[in-house]
Motif scaffolding. Sequence first.
Motif, PDB file in Angstrom:
ATOM      1  N   ASP A  67      24.769  13.462   1.932  1.00  0.00           N
ATOM      2  CA  ASP A  67      23.666  12.784   1.254  1.00  0.00           C
ATOM      3  C   ASP A  67      24.079  11.457   0.620  1.00  0.00           C
ATOM      4  N   ASN A  68      25.397  11.201   0.562  1.00  0.00           N
ATOM      5  CA  ASN A  68      25.870  10.011  -0.144  1.00  0.00           C
ATOM      6  C   ASN A  68      26.665   9.053   0.742  1.00  0.00           C
ATOM      7  N   LEU A  69      26.593   9.253   2.052  1.00  0.00           N
ATOM      8  CA  LEU A  69      27.254   8.342   2.972  1.00  0.00           C
ATOM      9  C   LEU A  69      26.511   7.014   3.064  1.00  0.00           C
ATOM     10  N   SER A  70      27.255   5.954   3.240  1.00  0.00           N
ATOM     11  CA  SER A  70      26.636   4.665   3.521  1.00  0.00           C
ATOM     12  C   SER A  70      26.120   4.662   4.960  1.00  0.00           C
ATOM     13  N   GLY A  71      25.312   3.671   5.295  1.00  0.00           N
ATOM     14  CA  GLY A  71      24.795   3.594   6.656  1.00  0.00           C
ATOM     15  C   GLY A  71      25.891   3.460   7.685  1.00  0.00           C
ATOM     16  N   VAL A  72      26.905   2.647   7.386  1.00  0.00           N
ATOM     17  CA  VAL A  72      28.022   2.450   8.311  1.00  0.00           C
ATOM     18  C   VAL A  72      28.808   3.748   8.482  1.00  0.00           C
ATOM     19  N   ALA A  73      29.100   4.418   7.387  1.00  0.00           N
ATOM     20  CA  ALA A  73      29.853   5.664   7.472  1.00  0.00           C
ATOM     21  C   ALA A  73      29.048   6.730   8.211  1.00  0.00           C
ATOM     22  N   ARG A  74      27.762   6.823   7.929  1.00  0.00           N
ATOM     23  CA  ARG A  74      26.927   7.823   8.592  1.00  0.00           C
ATOM     24  C   ARG A  74      26.919   7.604  10.106  1.00  0.00           C
ATOM     25  N   ALA A  75      26.832   6.340  10.527  1.00  0.00           N
ATOM     26  CA  ALA A  75      26.820   6.037  11.960  1.00  0.00           C
ATOM     27  C   ALA A  75      28.149   6.414  12.608  1.00  0.00           C
ATOM     28  N   ASN A  76      29.259   6.140  11.921  1.00  0.00           N
ATOM     29  CA  ASN A  76      30.571   6.485  12.468  1.00  0.00           C
ATOM     30  C   ASN A  76      30.784   7.988  12.538  1.00  0.00           C
ATOM     31  N   VAL A  77      30.322   8.697  11.518  1.00  0.00           N
ATOM     32  CA  VAL A  77      30.423  10.164  11.541  1.00  0.00           C
ATOM     33  C   VAL A  77      29.626  10.717  12.714  1.00  0.00           C
ATOM     34  N   ARG A  78      28.441  10.180  12.915  1.00  0.00           N
ATOM     35  CA  ARG A  78      27.599  10.646  14.021  1.00  0.00           C
ATOM     36  C   ARG A  78      28.252  10.361  15.371  1.00  0.00           C
ATOM     37  N   LEU A  79      28.899   9.195  15.500  1.00  0.00           N
ATOM     38  CA  LEU A  79      29.589   8.866  16.738  1.00  0.00           C
ATOM     39  C   LEU A  79      30.709   9.860  17.042  1.00  0.00           C
ATOM     40  N   LEU A  80      31.401  10.304  15.999  1.00  0.00           N
ATOM     41  CA  LEU A  80      32.536  11.206  16.192  1.00  0.00           C
ATOM     42  C   LEU A  80      32.118  12.666  16.318  1.00  0.00           C
ATOM     43  N   LEU A  81      31.151  13.081  15.527  1.00  0.00           N
ATOM     44  CA  LEU A  81      30.815  14.506  15.445  1.00  0.00           C
ATOM     45  C   LEU A  81      29.519  14.883  16.142  1.00  0.00           C
ATOM     46  N   GLY A  82      28.739  13.908  16.571  1.00  0.00           N
ATOM     47  CA  GLY A  82      27.468  14.224  17.209  1.00  0.00           C
ATOM     48  C   GLY A  82      26.535  14.909  16.226  1.00  0.00           C
ATOM     49  N   ASN A  83      26.036  16.074  16.581  1.00  0.00           N
ATOM     50  CA  ASN A  83      25.105  16.809  15.720  1.00  0.00           C
ATOM     51  C   ASN A  83      25.798  17.647  14.648  1.00  0.00           C
ATOM     52  N   GLU A  84      27.109  17.648  14.647  1.00  0.00           N
ATOM     53  CA  GLU A  84      27.860  18.393  13.627  1.00  0.00           C
ATOM     54  C   GLU A  84      27.865  17.590  12.330  1.00  0.00           C
ATOM     55  N   ASP A  85      27.336  18.167  11.253  1.00  0.00           N
ATOM     56  CA  ASP A  85      27.328  17.437   9.995  1.00  0.00           C
ATOM     57  C   ASP A  85      28.603  17.725   9.207  1.00  0.00           C
ATOM     58  N   LEU A  86      28.735  17.092   8.049  1.00  0.00           N
ATOM     59  CA  LEU A  86      29.955  17.254   7.262  1.00  0.00           C
ATOM     60  C   LEU A  86      30.073  18.649   6.664  1.00  0.00           C
ATOM     61  N   ALA A  87      28.961  19.323   6.455  1.00  0.00           N
ATOM     62  CA  ALA A  87      29.017  20.699   5.960  1.00  0.00           C
ATOM     63  C   ALA A  87      29.709  21.602   6.976  1.00  0.00           C
ATOM     64  N   GLU A  88      29.411  21.380   8.243  1.00  0.00           N
ATOM     65  CA  GLU A  88      30.059  22.167   9.304  1.00  0.00           C
ATOM     66  C   GLU A  88      31.507  21.724   9.483  1.00  0.00           C
ATOM     67  N   ALA A  89      31.746  20.432   9.467  1.00  0.00           N
ATOM     68  CA  ALA A  89      33.104  19.914   9.661  1.00  0.00           C
ATOM     69  C   ALA A  89      34.040  20.359   8.551  1.00  0.00           C
ATOM     70  N   ALA A  90      33.510  20.561   7.342  1.00  0.00           N
ATOM     71  CA  ALA A  90      34.338  20.855   6.174  1.00  0.00           C
ATOM     72  C   ALA A  90      35.125  22.150   6.308  1.00  0.00           C
ATOM     73  N   THR A  91      34.621  23.115   7.062  1.00  0.00           N
ATOM     74  CA  THR A  91      35.301  24.411   7.168  1.00  0.00           C
ATOM     75  C   THR A  91      36.227  24.491   8.372  1.00  0.00           C
ATOM     76  N   TRP A  92      36.186  23.500   9.250  1.00  0.00           N
ATOM     77  CA  TRP A  92      36.887  23.593  10.521  1.00  0.00           C
ATOM     78  C   TRP A  92      38.390  23.831  10.376  1.00  0.00           C
ATOM     79  N   PRO A  93      39.128  23.108   9.495  1.00  0.00           N
ATOM     80  CA  PRO A  93      40.562  23.377   9.375  1.00  0.00           C
ATOM     81  C   PRO A  93      40.888  24.802   8.940  1.00  0.00           C
ATOM     82  N   ASP A  94      40.016  25.433   8.157  1.00  0.00           N
ATOM     83  CA  ASP A  94      40.218  26.841   7.811  1.00  0.00           C
ATOM     84  C   ASP A  94      39.847  27.745   8.974  1.00  0.00           C
ATOM     85  N   ASP A  95      38.780  27.403   9.693  1.00  0.00           N
ATOM     86  CA  ASP A  95      38.382  28.203  10.851  1.00  0.00           C
ATOM     87  C   ASP A  95      39.511  28.275  11.875  1.00  0.00           C
TER      88      ASP A  95
END
Length: 265
Positions: free
Chosen positions: A34-62
Amino acid sequence: MRKIFLIALMLASTSPAYAWGPVGHRITGAIADDNLSGVARANVRLLLGNEDLAEAATWPDDMKSSPDPFWQKTASPWHYVTVRGDDYKASDAPPEGDAMTALTHFTRMLRNPETSVEDKRLALRFIVHIIGDLHQPLHDGAGTDRGGNTVEVTWFGKPTNLHSVWDSKLIEQRSLSYSEYAHWLSRSITPQEVIAWDQRDPTVWIHESISLRKTIYPSDPALSWDYAYQHRAQVDDRLKRAGIRIASYLNWVFENPAPAGPSRQ
């Protein structure tokens, strides 16, 4: 009956350390989204596609369940720091590395324009996770009790350890989904707090966690409503700060890529 209780207590005390449980990490990721800038949001989307940061946050533990040596050995120390005093120093990092050295490494990877997309995706997921880790006070330990894993307590009568209480039980006791919890916390974050918490220096986060960690060891190992009441606001505060700082850190990373060429390292 006593034998069963002791076995369960032993298992709880020796379980691996996870900084925030899945719900906690997803809360920090959702707040960050909810607090990403437009540039950061676009870069996250380019890297993760439909995966949001809530999903990405648990991946290293998974991925800790993977038999690959990278996950079983190499990446294992990257979820915590051990600090002998009140402030992290470079000399605190062991030869195998820790959360601070991993954060530095993955930040360089993510900023490097020549890093592959796959490696940038790995780096992004780790950065989101590590920032959350460093806001959990027992992942900034003194090296005396494995971050509270050997501190045996009961939680509403059930055997566990202090680390597990802070990882998940204090959060799960609220009986909220991660999205509900994140929404509640996000509504309470003021503009003044966003400005004040816009701090990208990890040593500041660690200092805060160490200061809090010193206050959370109970005098009575039987924990229930009183302990939850005493520390609920502190848990919420660390989750909110982690979310804001994940966003702030990623905003900086994506808006300040390293220059291409040999000097980028």
